[in-house]
Motif scaffolding. Sequence first.
Motif, mmCIF file in Angstrom:
data_model
loop_
_atom_site.group_PDB
_atom_site.id
_atom_site.type_symbol
_atom_site.label_atom_id
_atom_site.label_comp_id
_atom_site.label_asym_id
_atom_site.label_seq_id
_atom_site.Cartn_x
_atom_site.Cartn_y
_atom_site.Cartn_z
ATOM 1 N N SER A 186 88.069 38.322 -33.001
ATOM 2 C CA SER A 186 87.738 37.979 -34.375
ATOM 3 C C SER A 186 88.727 36.969 -34.949
ATOM 4 N N MET A 187 90.013 37.124 -34.599
ATOM 5 C CA MET A 187 91.033 36.189 -35.060
ATOM 6 C C MET A 187 90.804 34.785 -34.492
ATOM 7 N N LEU A 188 90.432 34.718 -33.222
ATOM 8 C CA LEU A 188 90.137 33.415 -32.619
ATOM 9 C C LEU A 188 88.927 32.762 -33.286
ATOM 10 N N SER A 189 87.920 33.580 -33.600
ATOM 11 C CA SER A 189 86.736 33.071 -34.295
ATOM 12 C C SER A 189 87.107 32.559 -35.680
ATOM 13 N N LEU A 190 87.980 33.303 -36.384
ATOM 14 C CA LEU A 190 88.433 32.865 -37.708
ATOM 15 C C LEU A 190 89.180 31.540 -37.612
ATOM 16 N N GLU A 191 90.035 31.415 -36.618
ATOM 17 C CA GLU A 191 90.792 30.172 -36.452
ATOM 18 C C GLU A 191 89.859 28.983 -36.243
ATOM 19 N N ARG A 192 88.855 29.155 -35.376
ATOM 20 C CA ARG A 192 87.888 28.089 -35.136
ATOM 21 C C ARG A 192 87.209 27.675 -36.420
ATOM 22 N N MET A 193 86.792 28.686 -37.203
ATOM 23 C CA MET A 193 86.092 28.389 -38.442
ATOM 24 C C MET A 193 87.004 27.696 -39.451
ATOM 25 N N MET A 194 88.263 28.150 -39.545
ATOM 26 C CA MET A 194 89.212 27.543 -40.474
ATOM 27 C C MET A 194 89.513 26.091 -40.085
ATOM 28 N N LEU A 195 89.706 25.859 -38.790
ATOM 29 C CA LEU A 195 89.986 24.499 -38.335
ATOM 30 C C LEU A 195 88.776 23.586 -38.539
ATOM 31 N N GLY A 196 87.575 24.144 -38.378
ATOM 32 C CA GLY A 196 86.371 23.359 -38.618
ATOM 33 C C GLY A 196 86.143 23.072 -40.087
ATOM 34 N N THR A 197 86.542 24.023 -40.957
ATOM 35 C CA THR A 197 86.312 23.871 -42.391
ATOM 36 C C THR A 197 87.367 22.985 -43.043
ATOM 37 N N PHE A 198 88.629 23.184 -42.658
ATOM 38 C CA PHE A 198 89.720 22.489 -43.335
ATOM 39 C C PHE A 198 90.401 21.414 -42.484
ATOM 40 N N GLY A 199 90.047 21.338 -41.203
ATOM 41 C CA GLY A 199 90.730 20.389 -40.327
ATOM 42 C C GLY A 199 89.787 19.420 -39.658
ATOM 43 N N ASP A 200 90.328 18.692 -38.694
ATOM 44 C CA ASP A 200 89.577 17.708 -37.931
ATOM 45 C C ASP A 200 89.569 18.159 -36.471
ATOM 46 N N THR A 201 88.366 18.308 -35.882
ATOM 47 C CA THR A 201 88.255 18.830 -34.523
ATOM 48 C C THR A 201 88.920 17.918 -33.496
ATOM 49 N N GLY A 202 89.053 16.640 -33.807
ATOM 50 C CA GLY A 202 89.670 15.712 -32.869
ATOM 51 C C GLY A 202 91.158 15.527 -33.092
ATOM 52 N N ASP A 203 91.724 16.237 -34.059
ATOM 53 C CA ASP A 203 93.132 16.063 -34.398
ATOM 54 C C ASP A 203 94.035 16.755 -33.377
ATOM 55 N N LEU A 204 95.235 16.209 -33.166
ATOM 56 C CA LEU A 204 96.194 16.795 -32.224
ATOM 57 C C LEU A 204 96.646 18.178 -32.682
ATOM 58 N N PHE A 205 96.787 18.374 -34.006
ATOM 59 C CA PHE A 205 97.181 19.684 -34.538
ATOM 60 C C PHE A 205 96.145 20.744 -34.180
ATOM 61 N N THR A 206 94.859 20.393 -34.311
ATOM 62 C CA THR A 206 93.782 21.332 -33.962
ATOM 63 C C THR A 206 93.858 21.710 -32.490
ATOM 64 N N PHE A 207 94.067 20.711 -31.639
ATOM 65 C CA PHE A 207 94.182 20.957 -30.203
ATOM 66 C C PHE A 207 95.338 21.909 -29.900
ATOM 67 N N ARG A 208 96.493 21.667 -30.521
ATOM 68 C CA ARG A 208 97.666 22.507 -30.265
ATOM 69 C C ARG A 208 97.462 23.933 -30.768
ATOM 70 N N MET A 209 96.863 24.064 -31.947
ATOM 71 C CA MET A 209 96.619 25.392 -32.504
ATOM 72 C C MET A 209 95.688 26.201 -31.603
#
Length: 198
Positions: free
Chosen positions: A149-172
Amino acid sequence: MKTIKTFLQTHPLFMTFLSAAVNLGYGIFLLFLAYFNVSYWHLTLAVFFLILGIMRFLALDHARTKPVKTIRLCGLTMLFLAVTVSGMIYLTIHETRNPSRDLVLALGQAAYCFTLMGIAAVNLFGARRKNDPQIYLIRSICFVSAIGSMLSLERMMLGTFGDTGDLFTFRMEACSGMAAFVIIVFIGVRMLRNKAKG
């Protein structure tokens, strides 16, 4: 409300049965999505939920009568589940599967996820004090479910507030996937060691 509370007190494992049924139902639904969308990511996610559902049913059916054998089997299954999670994270990054949600839904999912993590952590330590193999097994499975569930939340948060192609998203995603893998392997190894002691 009082009737529900009485029912849960007389049937303490009903919620585990319900969770197992939901896991299996959701896993089958994801299998259909994997087939129609030709998505390995959906297939890997389906395997994750199907395994959780089967493990919960095993805990309900065999943990009382065959605790040592059941814990050993679930320990081995946890190791396979860890590999499944690592594959899921790889495909999340490879297929950029980060869904975007409305802010209210994002906060609601976050509240649900942290509540689930808190309950799982408290229950896991409580199960150690009770020294009941069935309760220990059920609580360990719940803890792994909370990690998913935590991994699913992270995916959703990164998709909502971040950029899927960003290096920060990749590292997280890479770091959290590695952490989830290590924790699930640790739980699986503990189950195997408990079996050796039994």
